[in-house]
Design a protein around this motif. Sequence first.
Motif, PDB file in Angstrom:
ATOM      1  N   ALA A   1      13.675 -61.211  23.021  1.00  0.00           N
ATOM      2  CA  ALA A   1      12.718 -62.298  22.815  1.00  0.00           C
ATOM      3  C   ALA A   1      13.346 -63.636  23.200  1.00  0.00           C
ATOM      4  CB  ALA A   1      12.255 -62.321  21.355  1.00  0.00           C
ATOM      5  N   GLU A   2      14.608 -63.834  22.801  1.00  0.00           N
ATOM      6  CA  GLU A   2      15.280 -65.095  23.149  1.00  0.00           C
ATOM      7  C   GLU A   2      15.457 -65.216  24.658  1.00  0.00           C
ATOM      8  OE1 GLU A   2      15.490 -67.402  21.107  1.00  0.00           O
ATOM      9  OE2 GLU A   2      15.133 -66.246  19.284  1.00  0.00           O
ATOM     10  N   LEU A   3      15.744 -64.101  25.304  1.00  0.00           N
ATOM     11  CA  LEU A   3      15.900 -64.119  26.757  1.00  0.00           C
ATOM     12  C   LEU A   3      14.624 -64.601  27.436  1.00  0.00           C
ATOM     13  CD1 LEU A   3      17.951 -60.876  27.414  1.00  0.00           C
ATOM     14  CD2 LEU A   3      18.425 -63.085  28.478  1.00  0.00           C
ATOM     15  N   CYS A   4      13.505 -64.044  26.999  1.00  0.00           N
ATOM     16  CA  CYS A   4      12.245 -64.429  27.633  1.00  0.00           C
ATOM     17  C   CYS A   4      11.927 -65.899  27.386  1.00  0.00           C
ATOM     18  CB  CYS A   4      11.101 -63.547  27.122  1.00  0.00           C
ATOM     19  SG  CYS A   4      11.273 -61.876  27.741  1.00  0.00           S
ATOM     20  N   SER A   5      12.150 -66.347  26.154  1.00  0.00           N
ATOM     21  CA  SER A   5      11.901 -67.761  25.866  1.00  0.00           C
ATOM     22  C   SER A   5      12.855 -68.641  26.660  1.00  0.00           C
ATOM     23  CB  SER A   5      12.101 -68.047  24.375  1.00  0.00           C
ATOM     24  OG  SER A   5      11.297 -67.187  23.613  1.00  0.00           O
ATOM     25  N   ALA A   6      14.098 -68.178  26.775  1.00  0.00           N
ATOM     26  CA  ALA A   6      15.091 -68.978  27.502  1.00  0.00           C
ATOM     27  C   ALA A   6      14.684 -69.126  28.968  1.00  0.00           C
ATOM     28  CB  ALA A   6      16.465 -68.344  27.388  1.00  0.00           C
ATOM     29  N   ALA A   7      14.157 -68.055  29.553  1.00  0.00           N
ATOM     30  CA  ALA A   7      13.745 -68.131  30.956  1.00  0.00           C
ATOM     31  C   ALA A   7      12.625 -69.159  31.131  1.00  0.00           C
ATOM     32  CB  ALA A   7      13.302 -66.758  31.452  1.00  0.00           C
ATOM     33  N   GLU A   8      11.687 -69.158  30.180  1.00  0.00           N
ATOM     34  CA  GLU A   8      10.587 -70.131  30.273  1.00  0.00           C
ATOM     35  C   GLU A   8      11.096 -71.555  30.099  1.00  0.00           C
ATOM     36  OE1 GLU A   8       7.480 -69.004  27.578  1.00  0.00           O
ATOM     37  OE2 GLU A   8       7.275 -67.036  28.564  1.00  0.00           O
ATOM     38  N   GLU A   9      12.009 -71.710  29.142  1.00  0.00           N
ATOM     39  CA  GLU A   9      12.552 -73.044  28.887  1.00  0.00           C
ATOM     40  C   GLU A   9      13.357 -73.535  30.094  1.00  0.00           C
ATOM     41  OE1 GLU A   9      14.414 -73.236  25.043  1.00  0.00           O
ATOM     42  OE2 GLU A   9      15.149 -75.273  25.425  1.00  0.00           O
ATOM     43  N   ALA A  10      14.129 -72.641  30.675  1.00  0.00           N
ATOM     44  CA  ALA A  10      14.933 -73.023  31.845  1.00  0.00           C
ATOM     45  C   ALA A  10      14.025 -73.443  32.994  1.00  0.00           C
ATOM     46  CB  ALA A  10      15.832 -71.863  32.272  1.00  0.00           C
ATOM     47  N   THR A  11      12.936 -72.708  33.177  1.00  0.00           N
ATOM     48  CA  THR A  11      11.994 -73.034  34.250  1.00  0.00           C
ATOM     49  C   THR A  11      11.413 -74.434  34.054  1.00  0.00           C
ATOM     50  OG1 THR A  11      11.457 -70.697  34.477  1.00  0.00           O
ATOM     51  CG2 THR A  11       9.906 -72.267  35.429  1.00  0.00           C
ATOM     52  N   ARG A  12      11.065 -74.745  32.821  1.00  0.00           N
ATOM     53  CA  ARG A  12      10.517 -76.083  32.549  1.00  0.00           C
ATOM     54  C   ARG A  12      11.564 -77.166  32.765  1.00  0.00           C
ATOM     55  NH1 ARG A  12       8.273 -73.747  28.243  1.00  0.00           N
ATOM     56  NH2 ARG A  12       9.714 -74.751  26.785  1.00  0.00           N
ATOM     57  N   LEU A  13      12.785 -76.893  32.306  1.00  0.00           N
ATOM     58  CA  LEU A  13      13.862 -77.883  32.462  1.00  0.00           C
ATOM     59  C   LEU A  13      14.128 -78.207  33.924  1.00  0.00           C
ATOM     60  CD1 LEU A  13      16.679 -76.855  29.937  1.00  0.00           C
ATOM     61  CD2 LEU A  13      15.610 -79.106  30.140  1.00  0.00           C
ATOM     62  N   VAL A  14      14.117 -77.159  34.752  1.00  0.00           N
ATOM     63  CA  VAL A  14      14.529 -77.348  36.142  1.00  0.00           C
ATOM     64  C   VAL A  14      13.346 -77.758  37.022  1.00  0.00           C
ATOM     65  CG1 VAL A  14      15.535 -76.218  38.170  1.00  0.00           C
ATOM     66  CG2 VAL A  14      16.476 -75.772  35.893  1.00  0.00           C
ATOM     67  N   PHE A  15      12.203 -77.117  36.811  1.00  0.00           N
ATOM     68  CA  PHE A  15      11.087 -77.330  37.731  1.00  0.00           C
ATOM     69  C   PHE A  15       9.879 -78.028  37.102  1.00  0.00           C
ATOM     70  CE2 PHE A  15      13.298 -73.677  39.766  1.00  0.00           C
ATOM     71  CZ  PHE A  15      13.587 -74.298  40.969  1.00  0.00           C
ATOM     72  N   GLY A  16       9.958 -78.366  35.831  1.00  0.00           N
ATOM     73  CA  GLY A  16       8.807 -78.998  35.201  1.00  0.00           C
ATOM     74  C   GLY A  16       7.643 -78.029  35.124  1.00  0.00           C
ATOM     75  N   ALA A  17       6.445 -78.554  35.376  1.00  0.00           N
ATOM     76  CA  ALA A  17       5.239 -77.733  35.169  1.00  0.00           C
ATOM     77  C   ALA A  17       4.867 -76.938  36.414  1.00  0.00           C
ATOM     78  CB  ALA A  17       4.080 -78.628  34.751  1.00  0.00           C
ATOM     79  N   THR A  18       5.766 -76.146  36.911  1.00  0.00           N
ATOM     80  CA  THR A  18       5.461 -75.343  38.100  1.00  0.00           C
ATOM     81  C   THR A  18       4.602 -74.126  37.733  1.00  0.00           C
ATOM     82  OG1 THR A  18       6.409 -74.008  39.872  1.00  0.00           O
ATOM     83  CG2 THR A  18       7.616 -74.056  37.797  1.00  0.00           C
ATOM     84  N   PRO A  19       3.719 -73.726  38.630  1.00  0.00           N
ATOM     85  CA  PRO A  19       2.968 -72.494  38.365  1.00  0.00           C
ATOM     86  C   PRO A  19       3.799 -71.229  38.647  1.00  0.00           C
ATOM     87  CG  PRO A  19       2.297 -73.428  40.462  1.00  0.00           C
ATOM     88  CD  PRO A  19       3.275 -74.395  39.855  1.00  0.00           C
ATOM     89  N   VAL A  20       4.961 -71.402  39.261  1.00  0.00           N
ATOM     90  CA  VAL A  20       5.756 -70.220  39.626  1.00  0.00           C
ATOM     91  C   VAL A  20       6.341 -69.567  38.382  1.00  0.00           C
ATOM     92  CG1 VAL A  20       7.733 -69.396  40.948  1.00  0.00           C
ATOM     93  CG2 VAL A  20       6.340 -71.274  41.828  1.00  0.00           C
ATOM     94  N   ARG A  21       6.238 -68.254  38.342  1.00  0.00           N
ATOM     95  CA  ARG A  21       6.817 -67.512  37.215  1.00  0.00           C
ATOM     96  C   ARG A  21       8.207 -67.022  37.595  1.00  0.00           C
ATOM     97  NH1 ARG A  21       4.524 -62.836  36.488  1.00  0.00           N
ATOM     98  NH2 ARG A  21       5.678 -62.560  34.556  1.00  0.00           N
ATOM     99  N   PHE A  22       9.091 -66.979  36.610  1.00  0.00           N
ATOM    100  CA  PHE A  22      10.460 -66.487  36.816  1.00  0.00           C
ATOM    101  C   PHE A  22      10.739 -65.359  35.830  1.00  0.00           C
ATOM    102  CE2 PHE A  22      12.306 -69.532  39.796  1.00  0.00           C
ATOM    103  CZ  PHE A  22      11.369 -70.549  39.769  1.00  0.00           C
ATOM    104  N   PRO A  23      10.179 -64.175  36.103  1.00  0.00           N
ATOM    105  CA  PRO A  23      10.353 -63.085  35.143  1.00  0.00           C
ATOM    106  C   PRO A  23      11.783 -62.553  35.146  1.00  0.00           C
ATOM    107  CG  PRO A  23       9.234 -62.296  37.115  1.00  0.00           C
ATOM    108  CD  PRO A  23       9.384 -63.787  37.272  1.00  0.00           C
ATOM    109  N   LEU A  24      12.209 -62.077  33.989  1.00  0.00           N
ATOM    110  CA  LEU A  24      13.494 -61.390  33.874  1.00  0.00           C
ATOM    111  C   LEU A  24      13.234 -59.893  33.776  1.00  0.00           C
ATOM    112  CD1 LEU A  24      15.323 -63.523  31.136  1.00  0.00           C
ATOM    113  CD2 LEU A  24      15.888 -63.431  33.567  1.00  0.00           C
ATOM    114  N   ASP A  25      14.055 -59.121  34.488  1.00  0.00           N
ATOM    115  CA  ASP A  25      14.058 -57.678  34.247  1.00  0.00           C
ATOM    116  C   ASP A  25      15.076 -57.423  33.147  1.00  0.00           C
ATOM    117  OD1 ASP A  25      12.181 -56.899  36.105  1.00  0.00           O
ATOM    118  OD2 ASP A  25      13.648 -56.648  37.719  1.00  0.00           O
ATOM    119  N   VAL A  26      14.611 -56.917  32.029  1.00  0.00           N
ATOM    120  CA  VAL A  26      15.505 -56.721  30.886  1.00  0.00           C
ATOM    121  C   VAL A  26      15.648 -55.238  30.572  1.00  0.00           C
ATOM    122  CG1 VAL A  26      15.940 -57.305  28.473  1.00  0.00           C
ATOM    123  CG2 VAL A  26      14.771 -58.948  29.944  1.00  0.00           C
TER     124      VAL A  26
END
Length: 572
Positions: free
Chosen positions: A537-562
């Motif tokens: 769960a933390e991994l998935c949230s972290a990926a979303e948070e990282a995406t916002r930090l780096v790219f702001g409100a991009t529509p691009v998704r950055f899924p993790l294979d876990v």
Amino acid sequence: MPRRTIGFVLVFVVPRGGGAGRVAGHLGVFTEDGTPAGEPEWLDDLAPRVAELERTHRPRWVWPHTADIYPDLLRSGVRVERCHDLALAEGLILNYHGRHGEPRALAAAWARARGLPVPDDPPPVRREDQPTLFEPDRSPLPDGVDPVRAAVTVHGGQQRAAGEVEHPDRMRVLIAAESAGALAAAEMSHAGLPWRADVHEALLAELLGPRPAPGARPARLAELAEKIAAALGGRQVNPDSPASVVRAFAAAGVDVPSTRAWVLREVDHPAVEPLLEYKELARLYAAHGWSWLESWVRHGRFHPEYVVGGVVSGRWATRGGAALQLPRALRSAVRAEPGHVLVVADAAQLEPRVLAALAGDARLAEVAAAGDLYASLAADSFAGDRARAKVAMLSAMYGGSSGGAGPLLAVLRRRFPDAVGYVEAAARTGEQGGLVRSRLGRTSPPPSAAWREMIGGGSRPEADETAQRRSLRAARDWGRFTRNFVVQGSAADWAAALLAVLRRRLSARVSAAELVFFQHDEVLVHCPEAVADAVCAELCSAAEEATRLVFGATPVRFPLDVHVVTCYADAK
DNA sequence: ACAGACCGCGCC
DNA sequence: AAAGGGCGCGGTCTGT
């Protein structure tokens, strides 16, 4: 000291002598607005004081270089939450201004720290006798310079410099992420990757035979060498020497341009098969054999040394142990400890997604909404042919055109003009000698003087055809580098942000979990089985948070294979 | 004997 | 029209 919130604690350390397991140094506590909270202290052993301040104040530690101090603190059992790494920040800021490779002990920083006039153009090469803030073991500070004050000054200068770039918010994120990465790197080196030496040894024995005496070849390699020699008509041949192999084939009437595996595979000769097998096993023996095991694995853990800031694009390097090149075949030796699991997470097709977000290419973002970007791209533009879609995308990002990629790239360019245009603009900038930047502001190095000379030489009226060709070639080479830099660097930005965010989340919410490995776009967490779901769960949230930090409100998704596994080889 | 270039290959 | 990015490492080979 009363308990209150303090923004910054500045620590300056001058290691003295052997260290004997302790790290001594100066330490000064400052409030957020830069006011000293008490006198700077000299401590023969910093660890207890750091631990105490960390417990009571959770400060941001500002120090010359995390790699010089934090491993010692960790050995003393002290962990800190956040820091500002002056050397890494200095490097990022210098690089931003195209001043790559200048000594980190920037003369200007020194001048500022000493209250002297700042020279416009600091000398590019540091003299041996010049003291430095960032390599504290070299020489002590000059008399009369207070180390804590020097660190405060340099830090202040960096805050100002970060505020003066085109995107200050991004540069601040970058410095924070890079600093957090340095902490994570030291922690992962300290913790180590769980490594079953017995599994590794069994694999070596199975493939190579028993461990040979020093200087001898393993039995299996000796056997293959004989087969190779026999197949080549009994000629003298050293399979470890490409030149020798080429000569031996020539003597046997076979012309091989090189001994690369993919070249040899096309050659129809009985020596090829044993030679290919030899090369594969010889590499395993040399790179990850018994001596590797002795050097790098202790008490069931592989302890690589990560080098944060070692690659301009922002990727990490390693020193010794070849940690970022663990052969797939050896991943079976990576096993969770009893009652534990490994949570293996890698960013799926990170680079094309990064490109979509970088370029703001809405159509590619749509394609990137799918879990399998290449399949989705294939369906969109390549009649369902995933392999061709992948080749097209990789050529766009790497600048390649082998294997008939040209027409595929043309399809991509028509369909995704923004994305392809973005990397092609980066390539043109490089061809002209310009600098390009990652999303957060990592900056490509200026081309060398030799490069400029070559480019100039090709355009002079008296330039012959060879000079023109060389010049064009150099320009294209550098263009490929800058083309890839924007993607690779921005992917590194995202990965650094992911690591930083994940590290903080895990320490706050799943304290039994430990980060144990990181390579480019993949992270391994070792944790008790019971908390694996929480880690995911933390991994998935972290990926979303990282995406916002780096790219702001991009529509691009950055899924993790876990994957939650007990053995690394079972992930994927 | 040693340093550095080149080769070839491992990972992303 | 053609043009593959980044790294680390251990091996050989060459030059000193």
